[in-house]
Write a protein that holds these residues in place. Structure first.
Motif, PDB file in Angstrom:
ATOM      1  N   PRO A 145      27.953  46.653  94.190  1.00  0.00           N
ATOM      2  CA  PRO A 145      26.890  46.058  95.018  1.00  0.00           C
ATOM      3  C   PRO A 145      25.661  45.651  94.216  1.00  0.00           C
ATOM      4  CG  PRO A 145      27.050  48.428  95.410  1.00  0.00           C
ATOM      5  CD  PRO A 145      28.244  48.040  94.593  1.00  0.00           C
ATOM      6  N   GLU A 146      25.340  46.381  93.156  1.00  0.00           N
ATOM      7  CA  GLU A 146      24.198  46.005  92.317  1.00  0.00           C
ATOM      8  C   GLU A 146      24.460  44.646  91.668  1.00  0.00           C
ATOM      9  OE1 GLU A 146      21.324  47.631  91.552  1.00  0.00           O
ATOM     10  OE2 GLU A 146      21.620  49.707  92.240  1.00  0.00           O
ATOM     11  N   ALA A 147      25.666  44.476  91.141  1.00  0.00           N
ATOM     12  CA  ALA A 147      26.017  43.204  90.507  1.00  0.00           C
ATOM     13  C   ALA A 147      26.037  42.069  91.525  1.00  0.00           C
ATOM     14  CB  ALA A 147      27.373  43.320  89.814  1.00  0.00           C
ATOM     15  N   LEU A 148      26.510  42.351  92.741  1.00  0.00           N
ATOM     16  CA  LEU A 148      26.542  41.313  93.766  1.00  0.00           C
ATOM     17  C   LEU A 148      25.122  40.873  94.133  1.00  0.00           C
ATOM     18  CD1 LEU A 148      28.243  39.557  95.651  1.00  0.00           C
ATOM     19  CD2 LEU A 148      28.097  41.380  97.363  1.00  0.00           C
ATOM     20  N   TYR A 149      24.218  41.823  94.213  1.00  0.00           N
ATOM     21  CA  TYR A 149      22.816  41.476  94.502  1.00  0.00           C
ATOM     22  C   TYR A 149      22.292  40.490  93.455  1.00  0.00           C
ATOM     23  CZ  TYR A 149      17.795  41.811  95.221  1.00  0.00           C
ATOM     24  OH  TYR A 149      16.480  41.497  95.445  1.00  0.00           O
ATOM     25  N   ASP A 150      22.533  40.788  92.187  1.00  0.00           N
ATOM     26  CA  ASP A 150      22.054  39.904  91.126  1.00  0.00           C
ATOM     27  C   ASP A 150      22.731  38.534  91.201  1.00  0.00           C
ATOM     28  OD1 ASP A 150      20.230  41.657  89.958  1.00  0.00           O
ATOM     29  OD2 ASP A 150      21.803  42.635  88.775  1.00  0.00           O
ATOM     30  N   SER A 151      24.031  38.540  91.459  1.00  0.00           N
ATOM     31  CA  SER A 151      24.756  37.272  91.531  1.00  0.00           C
ATOM     32  C   SER A 151      24.239  36.388  92.655  1.00  0.00           C
ATOM     33  CB  SER A 151      26.252  37.541  91.724  1.00  0.00           C
ATOM     34  OG  SER A 151      26.804  38.173  90.593  1.00  0.00           O
ATOM     35  N   LEU A 152      23.930  37.014  93.777  1.00  0.00           N
ATOM     36  CA  LEU A 152      23.450  36.240  94.923  1.00  0.00           C
ATOM     37  C   LEU A 152      21.991  35.822  94.756  1.00  0.00           C
ATOM     38  CD1 LEU A 152      25.113  38.265  97.825  1.00  0.00           C
ATOM     39  CD2 LEU A 152      25.616  35.895  97.199  1.00  0.00           C
ATOM     40  N   PHE A 153      21.116  36.798  94.610  1.00  0.00           N
ATOM     41  CA  PHE A 153      19.692  36.510  94.670  1.00  0.00           C
ATOM     42  C   PHE A 153      19.113  35.935  93.376  1.00  0.00           C
ATOM     43  CE2 PHE A 153      20.332  39.423  98.202  1.00  0.00           C
ATOM     44  CZ  PHE A 153      19.627  38.775  99.216  1.00  0.00           C
ATOM     45  N   ASN A 154      19.789  36.163  92.266  1.00  0.00           N
ATOM     46  CA  ASN A 154      19.276  35.647  90.997  1.00  0.00           C
ATOM     47  C   ASN A 154      20.049  34.441  90.484  1.00  0.00           C
ATOM     48  OD1 ASN A 154      17.319  37.661  90.960  1.00  0.00           O
ATOM     49  ND2 ASN A 154      18.666  39.088  89.870  1.00  0.00           N
ATOM     50  N   LYS A 155      21.156  34.092  91.177  1.00  0.00           N
ATOM     51  CA  LYS A 155      21.937  32.932  90.736  1.00  0.00           C
ATOM     52  C   LYS A 155      22.236  31.978  91.889  1.00  0.00           C
ATOM     53  CE  LYS A 155      24.345  34.718  86.640  1.00  0.00           C
ATOM     54  NZ  LYS A 155      25.683  34.951  86.025  1.00  0.00           N
ATOM     55  N   VAL A 156      23.157  32.378  92.758  1.00  0.00           N
ATOM     56  CA  VAL A 156      23.675  31.474  93.790  1.00  0.00           C
ATOM     57  C   VAL A 156      22.579  30.954  94.703  1.00  0.00           C
ATOM     58  CG1 VAL A 156      25.197  31.302  95.805  1.00  0.00           C
ATOM     59  CG2 VAL A 156      25.983  32.477  93.738  1.00  0.00           C
ATOM     60  N   LEU A 157      21.742  31.830  95.200  1.00  0.00           N
ATOM     61  CA  LEU A 157      20.748  31.442  96.198  1.00  0.00           C
ATOM     62  C   LEU A 157      19.566  30.690  95.600  1.00  0.00           C
ATOM     63  CD1 LEU A 157      20.838  34.697  98.344  1.00  0.00           C
ATOM     64  CD2 LEU A 157      22.019  32.524  98.765  1.00  0.00           C
ATOM     65  N   ARG A 158      19.537  30.534  94.286  1.00  0.00           N
ATOM     66  CA  ARG A 158      18.500  29.744  93.631  1.00  0.00           C
ATOM     67  C   ARG A 158      18.957  28.305  93.390  1.00  0.00           C
ATOM     68  NH1 ARG A 158      15.451  33.713  89.246  1.00  0.00           N
ATOM     69  NH2 ARG A 158      14.867  35.351  90.759  1.00  0.00           N
ATOM     70  N   LEU A 159      20.201  28.008  93.772  1.00  0.00           N
ATOM     71  CA  LEU A 159      20.711  26.649  93.624  1.00  0.00           C
ATOM     72  C   LEU A 159      20.160  25.760  94.730  1.00  0.00           C
ATOM     73  CD1 LEU A 159      24.432  27.545  92.785  1.00  0.00           C
ATOM     74  CD2 LEU A 159      22.634  26.876  91.173  1.00  0.00           C
ATOM     75  N   ASP A 160      20.454  24.469  94.632  1.00  0.00           N
ATOM     76  CA  ASP A 160      19.988  23.490  95.618  1.00  0.00           C
ATOM     77  C   ASP A 160      20.384  23.928  97.023  1.00  0.00           C
ATOM     78  OD1 ASP A 160      19.455  21.291  97.198  1.00  0.00           O
ATOM     79  OD2 ASP A 160      20.476  19.857  95.899  1.00  0.00           O
ATOM     80  N   PRO A 161      19.421  24.086  97.944  1.00  0.00           N
ATOM     81  CA  PRO A 161      19.739  24.509  99.315  1.00  0.00           C
ATOM     82  C   PRO A 161      20.702  23.575 100.040  1.00  0.00           C
ATOM     83  CG  PRO A 161      17.382  24.662  98.900  1.00  0.00           C
ATOM     84  CD  PRO A 161      17.969  23.932  97.740  1.00  0.00           C
ATOM     85  N   ALA A 162      20.805  22.336  99.580  1.00  0.00           N
ATOM     86  CA  ALA A 162      21.695  21.374 100.240  1.00  0.00           C
ATOM     87  C   ALA A 162      23.144  21.506  99.792  1.00  0.00           C
ATOM     88  CB  ALA A 162      21.207  19.953  99.989  1.00  0.00           C
ATOM     89  N   LEU A 163      23.411  22.301  98.758  1.00  0.00           N
ATOM     90  CA  LEU A 163      24.793  22.469  98.291  1.00  0.00           C
ATOM     91  C   LEU A 163      25.673  23.022  99.403  1.00  0.00           C
ATOM     92  CD1 LEU A 163      24.730  24.014  94.686  1.00  0.00           C
ATOM     93  CD2 LEU A 163      25.751  21.846  95.383  1.00  0.00           C
ATOM     94  N   LYS A 164      26.842  22.413  99.566  1.00  0.00           N
ATOM     95  CA  LYS A 164      27.786  22.901 100.564  1.00  0.00           C
ATOM     96  C   LYS A 164      28.484  24.149 100.050  1.00  0.00           C
ATOM     97  CE  LYS A 164      28.750  18.326 102.510  1.00  0.00           C
ATOM     98  NZ  LYS A 164      29.775  17.284 102.718  1.00  0.00           N
ATOM     99  N   VAL A 165      28.538  25.177 100.867  1.00  0.00           N
ATOM    100  CA  VAL A 165      29.205  26.430 100.521  1.00  0.00           C
ATOM    101  C   VAL A 165      30.637  26.369 101.027  1.00  0.00           C
ATOM    102  CG1 VAL A 165      29.272  28.919 100.939  1.00  0.00           C
ATOM    103  CG2 VAL A 165      27.088  27.773 100.533  1.00  0.00           C
ATOM    104  N   CYS A 166      31.589  26.440 100.098  1.00  0.00           N
ATOM    105  CA  CYS A 166      33.018  26.412 100.434  1.00  0.00           C
ATOM    106  C   CYS A 166      33.630  27.736  99.983  1.00  0.00           C
ATOM    107  CB  CYS A 166      33.712  25.245  99.743  1.00  0.00           C
ATOM    108  SG  CYS A 166      33.062  23.618 100.197  1.00  0.00           S
ATOM    109  N   PRO A 167      33.769  28.711 100.876  1.00  0.00           N
ATOM    110  CA  PRO A 167      34.229  30.052 100.480  1.00  0.00           C
ATOM    111  C   PRO A 167      35.752  30.164 100.446  1.00  0.00           C
ATOM    112  CG  PRO A 167      33.685  30.043 102.801  1.00  0.00           C
ATOM    113  CD  PRO A 167      33.398  28.647 102.307  1.00  0.00           C
TER     114      PRO A 167
END
Length: 346
Positions: A145-167
């Motif tokens: 969970p610590e690594a996921l927090y960093d991946s989300l809040f320090n990487k993914v969520l800092r990308l262009d808000p208009a990017l389409k999320v395809c999970p």
């Protein structure tokens, strides 16, 4: 850009390609959809150049290795992947080139240590790192969970808000979201302090995925699933119907050996009249003494029809070329009201 999304239950996989170069990549393919993927590629006139898993899947069986065998193209994963069959290992910041397309890699550990996201033009293929209205779980092997927090809040969520999320998964029929929408509405992303996010992830109390052990085993090692073993066995043996076997038993034919491959207790509780007992676990060791004539016609049967299919395939591999399997099993035989004999072998 060629783009196709394929849903298999809650699993989502994607075909992306360059129209000019006719080169394509398949992302997170699922084993039951192989023919579908090949059909889509043919329809768009593209050749699949890369087979990509965004992470080691624990809830379904990846098609990457089987497709790699068929298409002679590399399996692609992050370099932290434990799978020995991965031919092309990527690191954070690297990219794959597909004609005019660039697939940029973002290493996003947390759901698994080898999780990565791929950005292609206006789309971000997030694997199980970021889902629509959720995130990947962190309670499976190599989750953090610590690594996921960093991946989300320090990487993914800092990308262009208009990017389409395809999970890689969605269980409500949704095809995509955006970074901005997830930031605004995803309940898990409202826990923006590290400690509260980690505490939330550690207390989700989710049920384990179906076939989690088998999925991890096969996806990490390239081994075969039980379903695949059965399919391969069933493809190389003929079958005999319950009614045909009943007619032959009643006629007292002696040119057919009925071989019951269940354990002794099940056999003695009730078997096809005249059937011999040879448990599947002893087949290879006892076949020479129990079945000395390889030219005989042998029919294997079990409780549900699965083990007998494997047994018939093994017999054929060992030279018993007239081995067949019963289409069904003793359960179906009993339910049909056909004769059953209890007790030990004659």
């Amino acid at each position: 850009m060629v783009f196709e999304q394929v849903a298999t239950g809650g699993c989502q996989s994607y075909l992306v390609g360059c129209e000019q170069s006719c080169a394509a990549a398949l992302i997170d393919p699922e084993i039951s959809q192989i023919d579908h993927y090949l059909g889509l590629a043919a329809r768009h006139g593209v050749r699949i150049r890369y087979l990509i898993d965004t992470h080691t899947h624990a809830d379904h069986f990846s098609a990457t290795r089987e497709l790699a065998r068929q298409l002679k193209v590399p399996v692609v994963m992050h370099r932290a992947s434990p799978a020995p069959f991965v031919e092309l290992r990527l690191a954070d910041g690297e990219m794959l080139v597909l004609g005019k397309l660039r697939l940029s890699v973002l290493h996003t550990p947390g759901h698994t240590a080898d999780s990565m996201c791929l950005q292609v033009e206006d789309r971000l293929f997030t694997g199980d790192t970021l889902l629509i209205g959720a995130t990947g779980r962190t309670d499976l092997p190599s989750g953090d969970p610590e690594a996921l927090y960093d991946s989300l809040f320090n990487k993914v969520l800092r990308l262009d808000p208009a990017l389409k999320v395809c999970p890689a998964h969605d269980y409500k029929g949704r095809t995509h979201s955006t970074i901005g929408e997830e930031l605004a509405t995803n309940p898990r992303l409202q826990k923006r302090e590290r400690a509260e996010f980690v505490a939330m992830m550690q207390n989700l109390n989710l049920t384990m995925p179906t076939h989690v052990t088998e999925a991890l085993r096969t996806n990490m090692s390239g081994g075969k699933t039980v379903a695949r073993l059965l399919a391969e066995a069933g493809a190389k043996v003929p079958f005999m119907s319950l009614a045909e076997l009943k007619a032959r038993v009643e006629a007292g034919e002696d040119d057919l050996i009925v071989l019951d491959v269940r354990e002794r207790e099940a056999y003695e509780a009730g078997h096809v009249p005249g059937a011999r007992l040879l448990p599947r676990g002893q087949l290879e060791l006892r076949v020479n003494q129990d079945l000395p004539d390889p030219t005989r016609r042998i029919l294997s049967c079990c409780e549900l029809g699965y083990i007998s299919t494997l047994a018939a395939a093994t017999l054929r591999d060992m030279g018993f070329l007239h081995a067949v399997a019963l289409d069904g099993g003793m359960k179906a035989w009993r339910e049909a009201g056909y004769p059953v004999k209890a007790g030990k072998e004659p």
